[in-house]
Design an enzyme around this catalytic site. Sequence first.
Site, PDB file in Angstrom:
ATOM      1  N   HIS A   1       0.803  -1.214   0.000  1.00 22.34           N
ATOM      2  CA  HIS A   1       0.000   0.000   0.000  1.00 22.34           C
ATOM      3  C   HIS A   1       0.842   1.272   0.000  1.00 22.34           C
ATOM      4  O   HIS A   1       0.369   2.316  -0.460  1.00 22.34           O
ATOM      5  CB  HIS A   1      -0.947   0.012   1.212  1.00 22.34           C
ATOM      6  CG  HIS A   1      -2.162  -0.836   1.013  1.00 22.34           C
ATOM      7  ND1 HIS A   1      -2.166  -2.191   1.238  1.00 22.34           N
ATOM      8  CD2 HIS A   1      -3.421  -0.531   0.577  1.00 22.34           C
ATOM      9  CE1 HIS A   1      -3.360  -2.681   0.967  1.00 22.34           C
ATOM     10  NE2 HIS A   1      -4.148  -1.698   0.554  1.00 22.34           N
ATOM     11  N   GLY A   2       2.045   1.209   0.530  1.00 17.59           N
ATOM     12  CA  GLY A   2       2.834   2.425   0.495  1.00 17.59           C
ATOM     13  C   GLY A   2       4.125   2.312   1.257  1.00 17.59           C
ATOM     14  O   GLY A   2       4.301   1.415   2.095  1.00 17.59           O
TER      15      GLY A   2
END
Length: 477
Positions: free
Chosen positions: A326-327
């Site tokens: 996701h990041g």
Amino acid sequence: MLFNSIGFLIFLPIVFCLYWFIFNRKFQEQNRLLLLASFYFYACWDWRFLFLLMFSIGLDYVSGIKIENSKTNREAKFWLTLSIVINLGFLGFFKYYNFFVESFADLLDGFGFKVNVWLLSIILPVGISFYTFHGLSYVIDVYKKRIKAERSFTDYAVFVSYFPLLVAGPIERATHLLPQIQRERIFNYEQAVDGMRQILWGFFKKMVIADNCAPLVNEIFNNYQTESPGTLVIGAVLFAFQIYGDFSGYSDIALGVSRLFGIELLKNFAFPYFSRDIAEFWRRWHISLSSWFRDYLYIPLGGSKGGLLMKVRNTFIIFLVSGFWHGANWTFMIWGGLNALYFMPLLIMNKNRQNMEVAAQGKFLPSFRECVQILITFLITCIAWIFFRAESVSQAIHYIGRIFSRELLSIPHPLPVKVLALIGFMMIVEWLNREKFHGLEIKRFQPWIRRISYLIVIYIILRYANFGNNEFIYFQF
């Protein structure tokens, strides 16, 4: 180009009319149209990264053929490895370069070494996490001989770049989408009408729920040090509904748009906030990503075949990788780790598959036990979402620490009654249709009831929607 933009409202009817009225003679012509439309759709965001997308498509297209034509397993493995390394190399460079450099500098700083860090201003190409996973699943499936290598470049390029799913999924599989691209599509009125219902419900969730929650969530998270505990609880709950409305709304619009073109995409959400435990939640939230990690990481690691320690190890790996996907921020890693911890009691007691059907199946209301289970699952999910939303780990810890004080039961001021009422409306509609494909699938009712229901939803959108062309949260992933 955003789904909730004027440009898309012009773009979609034009492509639809060309697709069914001009290029309806052969599906190959329709595919060429979809490919051109998809490239244009992507170029509207930033035309420079269109070349990166085209390179990724070309790399995996050639790799698939080379793998299939290989005379030895060693040669096939070489092409598979080459494709994986280059794909993950691009993903790592654009998404994680700054993260690793900054983390290394912080580590040295902890030992007293001051370094000057030179960082590139790297822009994350929208959708790179999604189309990279499309390509990886394709070459792995060819290598495992689950599918034949695609010989038509156009068909393969449409599979990767198909505009409804290009920038935020769902993450498709070649085994599911390619056969639909390779055959003639015939216009199906019922399918198209139901697609329009799904699009309408997607716009409601995005523009009414998510976009009205967003400013309140931003205000509370930006001022968490001075807000009351009750307000912080409301902030966490509103973010839970913001990200649900934003991402599931996007998925509903994507699936509905695709159905207008006679192509069914993988279902990505199945009413996750009615889950009775965290295992059920993850079978209903971002289904295409969860199943991707299950098939291409969890099972190759050994899955559930080994002993308990192996199951625990594999489960933690899956959730941590999911967080990292996701990041590039430790907050996402902790979010993934927290969900793994939530999962452990179910895994150890072998109860992670005890809730396979929808809650209160065939009934109007849930039992008291189900209500308690749903509430507990939602609350622990909200705690994990705080890490997902926070800008740093310390902010998330302080946020949670302030919640659990003596003023926890204080009434938030001001109480966002309008937004909570709209969320309540959404949840009632979704509860009544939780056994259906999407929230507005109400084919079982009389036509006049359906029309009134659509008008009510349209009225609410026109009355309460935020028409600010707000981006979707998952574009940043």
